[in-house]
Enzyme design. Sequence first.
Site, mmCIF file in Angstrom:
data_model
loop_
_atom_site.group_PDB
_atom_site.id
_atom_site.type_symbol
_atom_site.label_atom_id
_atom_site.label_comp_id
_atom_site.label_asym_id
_atom_site.label_seq_id
_atom_site.Cartn_x
_atom_site.Cartn_y
_atom_site.Cartn_z
ATOM 1 N N PHE A 150 7.220 31.525 -4.029
ATOM 2 C CA PHE A 150 7.465 32.931 -3.231
ATOM 3 C C PHE A 150 6.315 33.219 -2.336
ATOM 4 C CE2 PHE A 150 9.454 33.335 -7.548
ATOM 5 C CZ PHE A 150 10.759 33.396 -7.252
ATOM 6 N N LEU A 151 5.473 32.239 -2.181
ATOM 7 C CA LEU A 151 4.262 32.747 -1.175
ATOM 8 C C LEU A 151 4.759 32.996 0.144
ATOM 9 C CD1 LEU A 151 3.886 30.191 1.148
ATOM 10 C CD2 LEU A 151 2.559 28.842 -0.821
ATOM 11 N N LYS A 205 15.261 32.151 -5.957
ATOM 12 C CA LYS A 205 14.543 32.039 -4.747
ATOM 13 C C LYS A 205 15.630 32.237 -3.684
ATOM 14 C CE LYS A 205 11.778 30.814 -1.611
ATOM 15 N NZ LYS A 205 10.637 31.531 -1.407
ATOM 16 N N CYS A 261 11.997 29.315 6.634
ATOM 17 C CA CYS A 261 12.714 29.653 5.285
ATOM 18 C C CYS A 261 13.869 30.277 5.406
ATOM 19 C CB CYS A 261 11.533 29.998 4.363
ATOM 20 S SG CYS A 261 10.387 29.189 3.683
ATOM 21 N N LYS A 264 17.079 28.854 7.301
ATOM 22 C CA LYS A 264 17.817 27.519 6.729
ATOM 23 C C LYS A 264 18.179 28.088 5.334
ATOM 24 C CE LYS A 264 14.016 25.609 4.342
ATOM 25 N NZ LYS A 264 14.021 25.496 2.827
ATOM 26 N N LYS A 324 5.466 34.684 12.759
ATOM 27 C CA LYS A 324 4.983 36.022 12.019
ATOM 28 C C LYS A 324 3.461 35.867 11.907
ATOM 29 C CE LYS A 324 4.614 36.342 7.522
ATOM 30 N NZ LYS A 324 4.973 36.053 5.964
ATOM 31 N N ARG A 331 7.681 27.095 13.566
ATOM 32 C CA ARG A 331 9.179 26.677 13.172
ATOM 33 C C ARG A 331 10.273 27.729 13.203
ATOM 34 N NH1 ARG A 331 7.864 23.555 7.575
ATOM 35 N NH2 ARG A 331 6.353 25.249 7.205
HETATM 36 P P1 NAD Z 1 6.129 21.170 5.161
HETATM 37 O O1 NAD Z 1 6.935 20.669 6.005
HETATM 38 O O2 NAD Z 1 5.081 22.105 5.630
HETATM 39 O O3 NAD Z 1 5.701 20.129 4.282
HETATM 40 C C1 NAD Z 1 6.130 19.208 3.563
HETATM 41 C C2 NAD Z 1 5.509 17.868 3.230
HETATM 42 O O4 NAD Z 1 6.082 16.990 2.390
HETATM 43 C C3 NAD Z 1 4.949 17.331 4.512
HETATM 44 O O5 NAD Z 1 3.305 16.993 4.579
HETATM 45 C C4 NAD Z 1 5.455 15.774 4.323
HETATM 46 O O6 NAD Z 1 4.970 14.814 4.827
HETATM 47 C C5 NAD Z 1 5.721 15.709 3.033
HETATM 48 N N1 NAD Z 1 6.504 14.751 2.460
HETATM 49 C C6 NAD Z 1 7.850 14.551 2.857
HETATM 50 N N2 NAD Z 1 8.475 13.591 2.147
HETATM 51 C C7 NAD Z 1 7.536 13.123 1.412
HETATM 52 C C8 NAD Z 1 7.777 12.236 0.039
HETATM 53 N N3 NAD Z 1 8.635 11.434 0.222
HETATM 54 N N4 NAD Z 1 6.490 12.176 -0.506
HETATM 55 C C9 NAD Z 1 5.567 12.715 -0.283
HETATM 56 N N5 NAD Z 1 5.430 13.809 0.591
HETATM 57 C C10 NAD Z 1 6.472 13.839 1.413
HETATM 58 O O7 NAD Z 1 7.009 22.080 4.348
HETATM 59 P P2 NAD Z 1 6.918 23.578 3.395
HETATM 60 O O8 NAD Z 1 6.859 24.555 4.369
HETATM 61 O O9 NAD Z 1 5.418 23.458 2.548
HETATM 62 O O10 NAD Z 1 7.921 23.781 2.527
HETATM 63 C C11 NAD Z 1 8.010 22.988 1.302
HETATM 64 C C12 NAD Z 1 9.200 23.551 0.528
HETATM 65 O O11 NAD Z 1 8.838 24.734 -0.191
HETATM 66 C C13 NAD Z 1 10.541 23.641 1.215
HETATM 67 O O12 NAD Z 1 11.707 23.535 0.404
HETATM 68 C C14 NAD Z 1 10.465 25.358 1.600
HETATM 69 O O13 NAD Z 1 11.667 25.711 1.649
HETATM 70 C C15 NAD Z 1 9.766 25.867 0.491
HETATM 71 N N6 NAD Z 1 9.035 26.996 0.722
HETATM 72 C C16 NAD Z 1 8.293 27.090 1.825
HETATM 73 C C17 NAD Z 1 7.645 28.172 1.928
HETATM 74 C C18 NAD Z 1 6.794 28.465 3.096
HETATM 75 O O14 NAD Z 1 6.477 29.583 3.389
HETATM 76 N N7 NAD Z 1 6.442 27.578 4.031
HETATM 77 C C19 NAD Z 1 7.668 29.386 1.099
HETATM 78 C C20 NAD Z 1 8.222 29.094 -0.218
HETATM 79 C C21 NAD Z 1 9.315 28.062 -0.236
#
Ligand code: NAD
Length: 447
Positions: A150-151, A205, A261, A264, A324, A331
């Site tokens: 939830f960050l 979520k 987030c 999508k 933000k 993104r």
């Molecule tokens: P991001 O794109 O910043 O990071 C994803 C990472 O995963 C990348 O570094 C990529 O190289 C790596 N990756 C991809 N395939 C891989 C594999 N097979 N093995 C190892 N590493 C691999 O994504 P994010 O923003 O950190 O989001 C990650 C998840 O968390 C998503 O499902 C997102 O919806 C969710 N989420 C994001 C946030 C946010 O604020 N960014 C908050 C809550 C939840």
Amino acid sequence: MRLTVIGTGYVGTVHAACMADIGHEVLGIDIDAERVASLAAGRAPVHEAGLSELLARTIASRRLRFTTSLAQGSHFARTHFICVGTPQLKDGKAADLRHVDAVVDGLAPHLSPGSLIVGKSTVPVGTAARLGQRIAAVAHDCEVAWNPEFLREGTAVDDTMHPERIVVGVTSDRADAVLRRIYQPMLRNGVPYFRTDPATAELVKVASNSFLASKISFINAMAEVCEAAGADARLLARAIGADSRIGPLFLEPGLGFGGSCLPKDIRAFTARAEELGAREAVAFLNEVDRINTRQRHRTVDLARRLVGGEFTGRRIGVLGAAFKPGSDDVRDSPALAVAEAIRKEGALVRVHDPEALDTARTAWPELAYALDIPKACEAADLVLHLTAWPEYRRIDPVGLATVVSRPALLDARNALDEEAWRAAGWAFHAPGRPLRTEPGRVVDGAS
Ligand code: NAD
């Protein structure tokens, strides 16, 4: 405890560093070798308050290391957090789960019995159950749990260290006990801990994000009505937000949500609900999405009116590129979507952002950028305030009026001090408020 964190992007890097900081031994794993090398050298992949210091501290303590090898990870620990991306499919609304699946397929052959895979990525309900079956075909006695993240970008480290709640979807007491141990420092501080089944945790979520998105689109829909009726959406928001059942947060009429987030996640939710035969139940989210997208068009339309009906040859200063404040993430940034739409109509657009210039330049190389606010606004016919960085609330409107061609401001975030800007001679506009005209002072398409 020993943990791996697979996927060291926004969520993974913050989670890995925070888990190491509270005493666990953490191995961060990513397929991006460049990212791994850079993290190992202590460089954070994103701008996030406190993250660089946290990385430096935990790497120096040797409790946090990085690798590209899943096999190494499976030997290192028996608890594995999955934090890879789940973007929207290019040709549909559903989530693209290929990264999650690739991690599970890569990890499963190396897992020792008793391993726990904990998903933090945002996924369609039913994913944990599906992955559990996938793993059971190759590995013995392993469990898949879901522990949604939830960050909030901008306060990600603080949110992880001091979460408002921890939700774990598990199928066994063993998994519950492991997760309670991992989060013990937070639980000791009284953070509420919700144990659910995996499907409920996955839904918590997307339901949370759907609620937040709906709240934002609700107030933006009200802003549209306010404009039509000559009422003031900001005052309306304050007055309805004073009702404790409603609350003031996320009730800010403006340019709407973006980022990696909310957009999508609500789309993926509608796609998943349709698969489950519950399409009607979340059909309202399509409208939430449409209202949100409309705010970007409305901002462009209002800006066009304010420069006299045409952008060609007009100079537009843009304040904000990040989706933000507090983040360098661009993104699906509403600010850049507006800036680019205006540029395409022939305006000379120059964008400023305190932190996101590099990421913005990479994602939108066609736009021009400025390192400081006066440079972005130099000779501008109109200034657009598109990301609500605190820096922009500290602008001296008297000083800025001397660099622009015409002192006209569209505060698309409804965050600036209207009276101060007006007192400095600016024509001030904001969504959800009656268009005020200042005859003889500025170009105003409404007059
Ligand atoms: P991001 O794109 O910043 O990071 C994803 C990472 O995963 C990348 O570094 C990529 O190289 C790596 N990756 C991809 N395939 C891989 C594999 N097979 N093995 C190892 N590493 C691999 O994504 P994010 O923003 O950190 O989001 C990650 C998840 O968390 C998503 O499902 C997102 O919806 C969710 N989420 C994001 C946030 C946010 O604020 N960014 C908050 C809550 C939840």
